[in-house]
Scaffold this motif. Structure first.
Motif, PDB file in Angstrom:
ATOM      1  N   ALA A  61       0.840  -1.197   0.000  1.00 23.87           N
ATOM      2  CA  ALA A  61       0.000   0.000   0.000  1.00 23.87           C
ATOM      3  C   ALA A  61       0.877   1.250   0.000  1.00 23.87           C
ATOM      4  CB  ALA A  61      -0.910  -0.010   1.216  1.00 23.87           C
ATOM      5  N   PRO A  62       0.563   2.255  -0.843  1.00 24.06           N
ATOM      6  CA  PRO A  62       1.388   3.470  -0.902  1.00 24.06           C
ATOM      7  C   PRO A  62       1.562   4.160   0.446  1.00 24.06           C
ATOM      8  CG  PRO A  62      -0.155   3.391  -2.731  1.00 24.06           C
ATOM      9  CD  PRO A  62      -0.521   2.267  -1.821  1.00 24.06           C
ATOM     10  N   ASP A  63       0.510   4.202   1.254  1.00 24.99           N
ATOM     11  CA  ASP A  63       0.592   4.915   2.526  1.00 24.99           C
ATOM     12  C   ASP A  63       1.555   4.275   3.512  1.00 24.99           C
ATOM     13  OD1 ASP A  63      -1.148   6.797   1.635  1.00 24.99           O
ATOM     14  OD2 ASP A  63      -2.911   5.984   2.648  1.00 24.99           O
ATOM     15  N   SER A  64       1.966   3.037   3.261  1.00 22.21           N
ATOM     16  CA  SER A  64       2.911   2.365   4.151  1.00 22.21           C
ATOM     17  C   SER A  64       4.366   2.641   3.770  1.00 22.21           C
ATOM     18  CB  SER A  64       2.669   0.849   4.136  1.00 22.21           C
ATOM     19  OG  SER A  64       2.977   0.299   2.861  1.00 22.21           O
ATOM     20  N   LEU A  65       4.586   3.296   2.633  1.00 23.98           N
ATOM     21  CA  LEU A  65       5.948   3.580   2.181  1.00 23.98           C
ATOM     22  C   LEU A  65       6.547   4.737   2.977  1.00 23.98           C
ATOM     23  CD1 LEU A  65       5.356   3.462  -1.681  1.00 23.98           C
ATOM     24  CD2 LEU A  65       6.286   1.643  -0.248  1.00 23.98           C
ATOM     25  N   PRO A  66       7.789   4.619   3.456  1.00 18.54           N
ATOM     26  CA  PRO A  66       8.435   5.726   4.170  1.00 18.54           C
ATOM     27  C   PRO A  66       8.474   7.002   3.345  1.00 18.54           C
ATOM     28  CG  PRO A  66       9.682   3.699   4.475  1.00 18.54           C
ATOM     29  CD  PRO A  66       8.635   3.409   3.445  1.00 18.54           C
ATOM     30  N   SER A  67       8.731   6.889   2.053  1.00 15.00           N
ATOM     31  CA  SER A  67       8.806   8.069   1.191  1.00 15.00           C
ATOM     32  C   SER A  67       7.457   8.780   1.098  1.00 15.00           C
ATOM     33  CB  SER A  67       9.290   7.674  -0.206  1.00 15.00           C
ATOM     34  OG  SER A  67       8.505   6.624  -0.740  1.00 15.00           O
TER      35      SER A  67
END
Length: 217
Positions: free
Chosen positions: A156-162
């Protein structure tokens, strides 16, 4: 590996031929394959004639080699093609994203950092611009670049640090906009300075130099 119906048929075929070879009677040093295959009905050539070989060993070896070739070809043909991880996550996809978005992100960052945040007219112009270097373009390119730093296409995108660091920066920029809409110069300036700090954390996450270095480029 997916076992298709064709592969199952090949496996049955190999077993049948092994059985035929194992029980074939010898006649004068030869395997009487015709007699055996008549009873086992394993296979025949295109003209309906049963194939014979000189010895049981040759027969078995040739059968295994031929069957293995068919098995491999069938497996390659019937196995679905999947994109490599590099095509959808990191690798070539990340490189392509950098080529598309780095320039736009850098342009937006340079414009942002060149502002005199106490001059509300400059800040307002930055937010109202639809061109490269304005907030609208930076907010789009900045998020898309952050989203490209994934190790799995299912993550999921929201889990990416960036992406998390992008959202933290974008949140501060929203506060700048909110203060600007109220013509509150002090809060606009304070929110702008907070956004600068969040910006460097984001730039590090997407493998770009710190803001001050980009400003001087």
């Amino acid at each position: 590996i997916f076992v298709t119906m064709k592969m199952k048929q090949i496996i049955v075929f190999i077993g049948c031929c092994h059985a035929a070879a194992a029980f074939a009677p010898f006649v004068g040093g030869r395997v009487n394959v015709q007699q055996t295959l008549d009873s086992h009905a394993c296979f025949s050539d295109a003209g309906g004639d049963v194939i014979t070989h000189t010895t049981r060993r040759v027969f078995v070896d040739d059968t295994i080699k031929g069957s293995l070739g068919i098995f491999i070809a069938s497996t390659v043909a019937s196995t679905p093609a999947y994109a490599s991880g590099g095509a959808t996550a990191g690798g070539a996809y990340l490189l392509s994203a950098k080529q598309r978005y780095n320039k736009r992100v850098i342009a937006g960052v340079k414009s942002l950092l060149s502002l005199d945040a106490r001059d509300l007219s400059q800040v307002e112009e930055f937010f109202s611009s639809h061109e490269e270097g304005g907030w609208e373009d930076l907010s789009a390119a900045g998020y898309l670049l952050a989203n490209a730093f994934r190790t799995s296409s299912t993550k999921a995108p929201d889990s990416l640090p960036s992406v998390k660091k992008w959202r933290a920066f974008a949140k501060e920029m929203e506060l700048v906009q909110r203060s600007l809409s109220k013509k509150d110069g002090e809060k606009t300036f304070a929110s702008y300075k907070n956004a600068e700090e969040k910006l460097d954390a984001y730039l590090e996450a997407v493998e770009l130099p710190p803001g001050m270095e980009l400003k001087q480029m």
